[in-house]
Enzyme design. Structure first.
Site, PDB file in Angstrom:
ATOM      1  CG  HIS A  16      -1.549   6.727   7.853  1.00 26.93           C
ATOM      2  ND1 HIS A  16      -1.577   6.920   9.215  1.00 26.93           N
ATOM      3  CD2 HIS A  16      -1.934   7.902   7.308  1.00 26.93           C
ATOM      4  CE1 HIS A  16      -1.989   8.149   9.475  1.00 26.93           C
ATOM      5  NE2 HIS A  16      -2.222   8.763   8.331  1.00 26.93           N
ATOM      6  CB  ALA A  18       5.458   0.969   6.849  1.00 28.09           C
ATOM      7  CG  ASP A  76      -4.050   7.018  -4.915  1.00 27.47           C
ATOM      8  OD1 ASP A  76      -4.143   6.519  -3.790  1.00 27.47           O
ATOM      9  OD2 ASP A  76      -4.800   6.690  -5.855  1.00 27.47           O
TER      10      ASP A  76
HETATM   11  P1  IMP Z   1      -2.864   3.470  -2.308  1.00 29.94           P
HETATM   12  O1  IMP Z   1      -2.070   4.357  -3.206  1.00 29.94           O
HETATM   13  O2  IMP Z   1      -2.547   3.675  -0.861  1.00 29.94           O
HETATM   14  O3  IMP Z   1      -4.316   3.484  -2.631  1.00 29.94           O
HETATM   15  O4  IMP Z   1      -2.362   1.979  -2.532  1.00 29.94           O
HETATM   16  C1  IMP Z   1      -2.006   1.504  -3.777  1.00 29.94           C
HETATM   17  C2  IMP Z   1      -1.501   0.097  -3.666  1.00 29.94           C
HETATM   18  O5  IMP Z   1      -0.869  -0.213  -4.909  1.00 29.94           O
HETATM   19  C3  IMP Z   1      -0.413  -0.110  -2.645  1.00 29.94           C
HETATM   20  O6  IMP Z   1      -0.870  -0.344  -1.346  1.00 29.94           O
HETATM   21  C4  IMP Z   1       0.324  -1.323  -3.233  1.00 29.94           C
HETATM   22  O7  IMP Z   1      -0.263  -2.513  -2.955  1.00 29.94           O
HETATM   23  C5  IMP Z   1       0.187  -1.090  -4.716  1.00 29.94           C
HETATM   24  N1  IMP Z   1       1.454  -0.504  -5.103  1.00 29.94           N
HETATM   25  C6  IMP Z   1       1.748   0.791  -5.297  1.00 29.94           C
HETATM   26  N2  IMP Z   1       3.049   0.966  -5.565  1.00 29.94           N
HETATM   27  C7  IMP Z   1       3.593  -0.269  -5.520  1.00 29.94           C
HETATM   28  C8  IMP Z   1       4.915  -0.731  -5.677  1.00 29.94           C
HETATM   29  O8  IMP Z   1       5.892   0.000  -5.884  1.00 29.94           O
HETATM   30  N3  IMP Z   1       5.056  -2.050  -5.568  1.00 29.94           N
HETATM   31  C9  IMP Z   1       4.046  -2.908  -5.296  1.00 29.94           C
HETATM   32  N4  IMP Z   1       2.813  -2.520  -5.108  1.00 29.94           N
HETATM   33  C10 IMP Z   1       2.576  -1.204  -5.220  1.00 29.94           C
END
Ligand code: IMP
Length: 208
Positions: A16, A18, A76
């Site tokens: 979810h 974007a 993730d």
């Molecule tokens: P989740 O995988 O939804 O638990 O969220 C992991 C969080 O890590 C994301 O919402 C981002 O804030 C951070 N994150 C993951 N990949 C990136 C990226 O490519 N750039 C910047 N932040 C990232």
């Protein structure tokens, strides 16, 4: 190792977020896949109760595959800071959780970047500022089969944040070998070197 192949057709992007959905769509564009996001299908977002990236990716992918009857891909990801023993790690998104937005909780990435910086500052000016992003991709089918792939990109953290592109912690992350942050690089350049691109290369080699 034998991997199950992904046939052309619809694939649910079990996210979810974007920013992630946009990047995953771009990475899948060449493979005859029709990506549809979990949000567009009205699928619920499961709680990320796992203690590893793989566990959380797997939870999200299976929930969407079961809910839609289609194969589903979940990502993730997070930022692991060496001097903070790998934190925020699987809790990367939680560090941005805030109640300050009207209409309920939201995420404030500027605050989250400040929290990381604050903890590094507490450790002193000579602290190791190296960090890496991890991306774990889980591809799940409605019959319960799954494939997992992990990618990384190594870099270091800068302060103050720079750049307006990308999402999340991009404005403070400088990948090794470059002087720009991920938020200053053209998205094509970020896609070529990111943790998500690394995980995707492994997925593509295995399932297409
Ligand atoms: P989740 O995988 O939804 O638990 O969220 C992991 C969080 O890590 C994301 O919402 C981002 O804030 C951070 N994150 C993951 N990949 C990136 C990226 O490519 N750039 C910047 N932040 C990232």
């Amino acid at each position: 190792m034998n991997h199950r192949k992904l046939e052309p057709g619809r694939l649910v992007i079990a996210s979810h977020n974007a920013g992630k959905v946009r990047e995953i769509r771009a990475l899948l564009a060449p493979f005859g896949i029709e990506p549809v996001s979990a949000g567009e299908l009205g699928l619920p977002e499961p709680d990320e109760t796992g203690t590893s990236f793989a566990e959380n990716a797997s939870l999200k992918a299976h929930a969407s595959a079961q809910g839609s009857g289609l194969p589903a891909l979940a990502d993730d990801s997070g930022l692991c800071v060496a001097a903070l023993d790998g934190a925020p790690g699987v809790y990367t998104a939680d560090w941005a959780e805030t109640q300050m937005f009207e209409g309920g909780p939201g995420r404030d990435w500027y605050m989250a970047m400040g929290k990381v910086e604050g903890k590094l500052a507490e450790l002193g000016p000579d602290t190791d500022r190296s960090a890496y992003f991890v991306c774990t991709l889980a591809l799940a089918w409605p019959d319960g089969h799954q494939e997992i792939f992990e990618g990384r990109v190594q870099g270091s953290l800068t302060w103050p944040p720079r750049g307006l592109l990308g999402f999340g912690y991009d404005p403070v992350f400088v990948p090794d070998g470059r002087s720009e942050t991920f938020a200053e690089l053209d998205p094509q350049e970020k896609h070529a070197m990111s943790h998500r691109a690394d995980a995707f290369r492994k997925l593509v080699a295995a399932v297409f």
